[in-house]
Scaffold this motif. Structure first.
Motif, PDB file in Angstrom:
ATOM      1  N   ALA A 203      21.868 -40.079 -22.327  1.00 25.91           N
ATOM      2  CA  ALA A 203      20.552 -40.163 -21.706  1.00 25.91           C
ATOM      3  C   ALA A 203      20.326 -41.561 -21.135  1.00 25.91           C
ATOM      4  O   ALA A 203      20.846 -42.544 -21.685  1.00 25.91           O
ATOM      5  CB  ALA A 203      19.466 -39.835 -22.719  1.00 25.91           C
ATOM      6  N   PRO A 204      19.569 -41.706 -20.032  1.00 26.68           N
ATOM      7  CA  PRO A 204      19.322 -43.040 -19.457  1.00 26.68           C
ATOM      8  C   PRO A 204      18.717 -44.022 -20.464  1.00 26.68           C
ATOM      9  O   PRO A 204      19.054 -45.202 -20.450  1.00 26.68           O
ATOM     10  CB  PRO A 204      18.349 -42.741 -18.308  1.00 26.68           C
ATOM     11  CG  PRO A 204      18.613 -41.330 -17.939  1.00 26.68           C
ATOM     12  CD  PRO A 204      18.970 -40.628 -19.216  1.00 26.68           C
ATOM     13  N   THR A 205      17.813 -43.534 -21.312  1.00 21.54           N
ATOM     14  CA  THR A 205      17.205 -44.428 -22.312  1.00 21.54           C
ATOM     15  C   THR A 205      18.247 -44.923 -23.309  1.00 21.54           C
ATOM     16  O   THR A 205      18.236 -46.087 -23.704  1.00 21.54           O
ATOM     17  CB  THR A 205      16.080 -43.702 -23.076  1.00 21.54           C
ATOM     18  OG1 THR A 205      16.570 -42.443 -23.571  1.00 21.54           O
ATOM     19  CG2 THR A 205      14.894 -43.445 -22.172  1.00 21.54           C
ATOM     20  N   THR A 206      19.154 -44.046 -23.708  1.00 20.92           N
ATOM     21  CA  THR A 206      20.201 -44.441 -24.652  1.00 20.92           C
ATOM     22  C   THR A 206      21.162 -45.433 -24.012  1.00 20.92           C
ATOM     23  O   THR A 206      21.580 -46.411 -24.647  1.00 20.92           O
ATOM     24  CB  THR A 206      20.980 -43.203 -25.142  1.00 20.92           C
ATOM     25  OG1 THR A 206      20.060 -42.254 -25.696  1.00 20.92           O
ATOM     26  CG2 THR A 206      21.995 -43.591 -26.206  1.00 20.92           C
ATOM     27  N   ALA A 207      21.523 -45.199 -22.756  1.00 20.62           N
ATOM     28  CA  ALA A 207      22.402 -46.141 -22.048  1.00 20.62           C
ATOM     29  C   ALA A 207      21.746 -47.510 -21.959  1.00 20.62           C
ATOM     30  O   ALA A 207      22.408 -48.545 -22.146  1.00 20.62           O
ATOM     31  CB  ALA A 207      22.721 -45.607 -20.653  1.00 20.62           C
ATOM     32  N   GLY A 208      20.433 -47.534 -21.685  1.00 27.67           N
ATOM     33  CA  GLY A 208      19.716 -48.803 -21.631  1.00 27.67           C
ATOM     34  C   GLY A 208      19.727 -49.507 -22.964  1.00 27.67           C
ATOM     35  O   GLY A 208      19.949 -50.729 -23.041  1.00 27.67           O
TER      36      GLY A 208
ATOM     37  N   HIS B 132      28.151 -41.389 -13.421  1.00 20.56           N
ATOM     38  CA  HIS B 132      28.832 -40.400 -14.270  1.00 20.56           C
ATOM     39  C   HIS B 132      28.134 -40.379 -15.627  1.00 20.56           C
ATOM     40  O   HIS B 132      28.581 -41.059 -16.559  1.00 20.56           O
ATOM     41  CB  HIS B 132      30.323 -40.751 -14.437  1.00 20.56           C
ATOM     42  CG  HIS B 132      31.090 -40.759 -13.163  1.00 20.56           C
ATOM     43  ND1 HIS B 132      31.382 -39.590 -12.469  1.00 20.56           N
ATOM     44  CD2 HIS B 132      31.626 -41.779 -12.448  1.00 20.56           C
ATOM     45  CE1 HIS B 132      32.079 -39.895 -11.388  1.00 20.56           C
ATOM     46  NE2 HIS B 132      32.233 -41.212 -11.342  1.00 20.56           N
ATOM     47  N   PRO B 133      27.075 -39.620 -15.761  1.00 23.14           N
ATOM     48  CA  PRO B 133      26.268 -39.652 -16.991  1.00 23.14           C
ATOM     49  C   PRO B 133      27.085 -39.295 -18.240  1.00 23.14           C
ATOM     50  O   PRO B 133      27.797 -38.291 -18.261  1.00 23.14           O
ATOM     51  CB  PRO B 133      25.189 -38.591 -16.731  1.00 23.14           C
ATOM     52  CG  PRO B 133      25.139 -38.447 -15.243  1.00 23.14           C
ATOM     53  CD  PRO B 133      26.528 -38.681 -14.769  1.00 23.14           C
ATOM     54  N   PHE B 134      27.004 -40.160 -19.248  1.00 27.21           N
ATOM     55  CA  PHE B 134      27.642 -39.882 -20.531  1.00 27.21           C
ATOM     56  C   PHE B 134      26.623 -39.830 -21.663  1.00 27.21           C
ATOM     57  O   PHE B 134      26.962 -39.465 -22.788  1.00 27.21           O
ATOM     58  CB  PHE B 134      28.729 -40.927 -20.843  1.00 27.21           C
ATOM     59  CG  PHE B 134      28.239 -42.353 -20.832  1.00 27.21           C
ATOM     60  CD1 PHE B 134      27.664 -42.925 -21.954  1.00 27.21           C
ATOM     61  CD2 PHE B 134      28.362 -43.124 -19.689  1.00 27.21           C
ATOM     62  CE1 PHE B 134      27.240 -44.237 -21.965  1.00 27.21           C
ATOM     63  CE2 PHE B 134      27.930 -44.450 -19.674  1.00 27.21           C
ATOM     64  CZ  PHE B 134      27.357 -45.008 -20.816  1.00 27.21           C
TER      65      PHE B 134
ATOM     66  N   ILE C 139      27.234 -50.720 -17.635  1.00 28.24           N
ATOM     67  CA  ILE C 139      26.885 -49.573 -18.481  1.00 28.24           C
ATOM     68  C   ILE C 139      25.864 -48.680 -17.797  1.00 28.24           C
ATOM     69  O   ILE C 139      26.003 -47.447 -17.766  1.00 28.24           O
ATOM     70  CB  ILE C 139      26.357 -50.057 -19.849  1.00 28.24           C
ATOM     71  CG1 ILE C 139      27.483 -50.689 -20.662  1.00 28.24           C
ATOM     72  CG2 ILE C 139      25.722 -48.899 -20.628  1.00 28.24           C
ATOM     73  CD1 ILE C 139      27.032 -51.312 -21.970  1.00 28.24           C
ATOM     74  N   ASN C 140      24.830 -49.264 -17.227  1.00 30.19           N
ATOM     75  CA  ASN C 140      23.741 -48.467 -16.660  1.00 30.19           C
ATOM     76  C   ASN C 140      24.120 -47.816 -15.332  1.00 30.19           C
ATOM     77  O   ASN C 140      23.739 -46.670 -15.078  1.00 30.19           O
ATOM     78  CB  ASN C 140      22.499 -49.344 -16.495  1.00 30.19           C
ATOM     79  CG  ASN C 140      21.869 -49.688 -17.827  1.00 30.19           C
ATOM     80  OD1 ASN C 140      21.110 -48.912 -18.394  1.00 30.19           O
ATOM     81  ND2 ASN C 140      22.182 -50.873 -18.341  1.00 30.19           N
ATOM     82  N   VAL C 141      24.849 -48.519 -14.491  1.00 33.06           N
ATOM     83  CA  VAL C 141      25.268 -47.931 -13.217  1.00 33.06           C
ATOM     84  C   VAL C 141      26.306 -46.839 -13.455  1.00 33.06           C
ATOM     85  O   VAL C 141      26.275 -45.779 -12.814  1.00 33.06           O
ATOM     86  CB  VAL C 141      25.820 -49.018 -12.269  1.00 33.06           C
ATOM     87  CG1 VAL C 141      26.433 -48.381 -11.031  1.00 33.06           C
ATOM     88  CG2 VAL C 141      24.693 -49.973 -11.869  1.00 33.06           C
TER      89      VAL C 141
ATOM     90  N   SER D  97      13.078 -37.847  -8.081  1.00 38.25           N
ATOM     91  CA  SER D  97      13.239 -38.982  -8.987  1.00 38.25           C
ATOM     92  C   SER D  97      12.261 -38.861 -10.151  1.00 38.25           C
ATOM     93  O   SER D  97      11.066 -38.695  -9.955  1.00 38.25           O
ATOM     94  CB  SER D  97      13.015 -40.303  -8.240  1.00 38.25           C
ATOM     95  OG  SER D  97      11.770 -40.308  -7.574  1.00 38.25           O
ATOM     96  N   LEU D  98      12.788 -38.953 -11.377  1.00 32.66           N
ATOM     97  CA  LEU D  98      11.986 -38.799 -12.590  1.00 32.66           C
ATOM     98  C   LEU D  98      11.528 -40.171 -13.075  1.00 32.66           C
ATOM     99  O   LEU D  98      12.288 -41.140 -13.057  1.00 32.66           O
ATOM    100  CB  LEU D  98      12.814 -38.108 -13.674  1.00 32.66           C
ATOM    101  CG  LEU D  98      12.086 -37.626 -14.928  1.00 32.66           C
ATOM    102  CD1 LEU D  98      11.106 -36.510 -14.576  1.00 32.66           C
ATOM    103  CD2 LEU D  98      13.114 -37.131 -15.948  1.00 32.66           C
ATOM    104  N   ILE D  99      10.286 -40.259 -13.532  1.00 31.26           N
ATOM    105  CA  ILE D  99       9.703 -41.533 -13.952  1.00 31.26           C
ATOM    106  C   ILE D  99      10.566 -42.227 -14.999  1.00 31.26           C
ATOM    107  O   ILE D  99      10.920 -43.401 -14.875  1.00 31.26           O
ATOM    108  CB  ILE D  99       8.275 -41.322 -14.498  1.00 31.26           C
ATOM    109  CG1 ILE D  99       7.324 -40.933 -13.365  1.00 31.26           C
ATOM    110  CG2 ILE D  99       7.766 -42.582 -15.183  1.00 31.26           C
ATOM    111  CD1 ILE D  99       5.922 -40.592 -13.835  1.00 31.26           C
ATOM    112  N   THR D 100      10.894 -41.514 -16.062  1.00 31.32           N
ATOM    113  CA  THR D 100      11.622 -42.146 -17.163  1.00 31.32           C
ATOM    114  C   THR D 100      13.028 -42.568 -16.752  1.00 31.32           C
ATOM    115  O   THR D 100      13.547 -43.572 -17.238  1.00 31.32           O
ATOM    116  CB  THR D 100      11.705 -41.188 -18.362  1.00 31.32           C
ATOM    117  OG1 THR D 100      12.214 -39.925 -17.925  1.00 31.32           O
ATOM    118  CG2 THR D 100      10.342 -40.981 -18.985  1.00 31.32           C
ATOM    119  N   THR D 101      13.651 -41.826 -15.855  1.00 30.26           N
ATOM    120  CA  THR D 101      14.991 -42.191 -15.388  1.00 30.26           C
ATOM    121  C   THR D 101      14.946 -43.498 -14.608  1.00 30.26           C
ATOM    122  O   THR D 101      15.784 -44.394 -14.807  1.00 30.26           O
ATOM    123  CB  THR D 101      15.578 -41.077 -14.501  1.00 30.26           C
ATOM    124  OG1 THR D 101      15.646 -39.866 -15.249  1.00 30.26           O
ATOM    125  CG2 THR D 101      16.966 -41.447 -14.015  1.00 30.26           C
TER     126      THR D 101
END
Length: 505
Positions: A450-455, A446-448, A439-441, A394-398
């Motif tokens: 970066a997690p930061t961009t999705a947030g 199914h990543p489309f 959006i986040n789940v 698990s990555l911190i930023t994710t």
């Protein structure tokens, strides 16, 4: 090693001592969760700032985004100060304090239930908060473990367990006041520590100008035609940079553990002073952290071409700081992280107890029993966070991006418009919940992007979805809305410093 151990023991003793001292302020639910709504400017401002910034920012975000954006990552810290602190206090501080007191709401889900006349909103919001604050807490533990492993050579598992035990002791014993007073002490340590670290890192590279020159000479993989990309004004990826600014700055407006600070503030004078203090605090801590991370490429060489973002800042510190300053950094990051953890623990456990258990399952739960359940859930929340943090993949930023995106994407629109706009409808709140979580789940499964961009997308979407849905769905009864906004019209006596008297012609 001796200096680092001594500093650590003194810090632990002070932290636990404050928790024991504040135990008399944690007898009732109101005292445990809100500090009696009588918290002054300095304590509230530092509680806000230290809850904002933790090992996630100093270790995870500073490392990853300093590596990706170079010096332009400093804009993230500036955005945190101007949008996440200054504008948040100016727009939300007074109105949050007034309307939540008007409704006698101790949590964000309870505010939603009373503002929008829906007990179901309270139950669902409480579950969302408990679930999505856990990964944020786990990301803080991971940031701490990386630093402690570097400084002491201790396996990160023991680091995580030790931090969890310390957090549990002083939060469960002393409640909100223990957390807030510790935030004040820890915030002072953070201010001194970040300045010392930035100066020490620049000094190892021959000073500011020399460090910038070295950084400008590193070619950029994503923009090879851009000369000196990592030392440029907006960096190699302005759009990605903007997404991080939105997530980490505007996102705070919808985070329950941040907004909660406004529930507790004492008076008008405290709000005005707190605005200035928290903004300057954010500018130094966030600006200094991201500026420091910008020079990670001068210290860190990616093994086999694979960048371990969570290792960048620990590597920088190990190579550039003497032992005594590493001890200071440990306390700096520990201070930031402990305050954030305490805020997360109180917000999640109190919300789940008051809004889910008492509001849905155990409606006759007595006052003393409520405090006991909150304390039990504090421990349970810490345990869940530790289990996630112990996962090496698990990555911190994710983890943090998922948490902030889901929570702020769900709550920002309903909370902000609920304070200002009479036309906000109940169905628009449900639509915002679905949008933020969806959006986040979806991006997690199914990543489309970066997690930061999705947030960031979910946060902006919340601000758009709520008014659009409100325009086409049934409004709340006029009597209810008038009652909600009547609190702003209530007359109060103030000194001439704050207002002038009306003079008849």
């Amino acid at each position: 090693m001796l200096e680092k151990v001594v500093i650590l023991i003194l810090f632990f003793a002070l932290t636990v001592g404050i928790g024991v001292y504040c135990r008399k302020h944690a007898a009732s639910v109101g005292d445990f969760v809100l500090g009696g709504r009588n918290v002054g400017a300095w304590v509230t401002a530092f509680a806000y700032g230290t809850s904002y910034f933790s090992a996630v920012v100093f270790i995870g975000y500073a490392g990853q985004f300093g590596w990706s954006f170079g010096v332009s990552a400093t804009w993230i810290g500036i955005g945190n100060a101007l949008i996440g602190s200054l504008l948040a206090w100016v727009l939300l501080g007074r109105r949050t304090r007034i309307m939540t007191k008007h409704y006698e709401s101790a949590t964000m889900p309870d505010f939603f239930a009373k503002r929008y006349e829906s007990s179901a909103l309270k139950v669902v919001a409480s579950v969302i908060i408990f679930i999505f604050l856990v990964p944020y807490s786990a990301s803080v533990y991971k940031g701490l473990s990386g630093l402690f492993s570097m400084a002491f050579g201790i396996d990160f598992t023991w680091c995580i367990l030790g931090m969890a035990l310390l957090t549990g002791i002083y939060v469960i014993v002393g409640g909100y006041m223990a957390a807030a007073l510790n935030d004040l002490v820890q915030g002072i340590i953070m201010l001194g520590g970040i300045v010392a670290v930035v100066l020490a890192i620049l000094n190892t590279q021959g000073g500011f100008i020399a460090a910038i020159e070295k950084l400008s000479g590193i070619p950029c993989e994503s923009a090879p035609a851009l000369s000196g990309a990592y030392a440029s004004f907006f960096g190699p990826d302005p759009v990605g940079l903007l997404g991080v600014v939105i997530l980490t700055s505007l996102g705070t407006w919808g985070l329950p553990q941040m907004v909660h600070k406004f529930y507790t503030i004492k008076n008008e004078k405290a709000i005005k002073a707190g605005t200035v203090i928290s903004t300057l605090f954010a500018l130094v801590i966030a600006g200094g952290s991201y500026f420091m991370g910008a020079f990670g490429r001068l210290f860190y060489a990616a093994p086999d071409g694979k960048v371990q973002y969570d290792s960048i800042v620990p590597t920088m510190l190990a190579e550039s700081l003497p032992d005594i300053l590493i001890g200071v950094v440990i306390i700096l990051v520990l201070s930031a992280s402990m305050s954030t953890l305490s805020s997360l623990v109180i917000a999640s456990s109190s919300t789940f107890t008051l809004d889910f258990l008492k509001g849905f399952l155990l409606k006759d739960l007595r006052q003393s029993a409520q405090v006991g359940v909150i304390k039990f859930l504090c421990g349970f929340f810490i345990l869940l966070s530790v289990l996630i943090a112990l996962n090496p993949n698990s990555l911190i930023t994710t983890l943090m991006s998922l948490s902030w995106g889901a929570l702020a994407g769900s709550f920002l629109g309903p909370f902000l418009y609920g304070l200002f706009w009479r036309g906000t409808t109940r169905l628009s709140v449900w639509a915002s919940f679905a949008t933020g979580i969806g959006i986040n789940v979806l991006n997690l499964v199914h990543p489309f992007t970066a997690p930061t961009t999705a947030g960031a997308i979910s946060i902006v979407a919340s601000l758009i979805v709520v008014p659009l849905v409100s325009l086409i769905t049934p409004r709340l009864p006029r009597e209810h809305v008038d009652h909600a906004f009547s609190c702003y019209d209530e007359k109060v006596a103030v000194s001439h410093k704050l207002a002038l008297e009306e003079v008849s012609e």
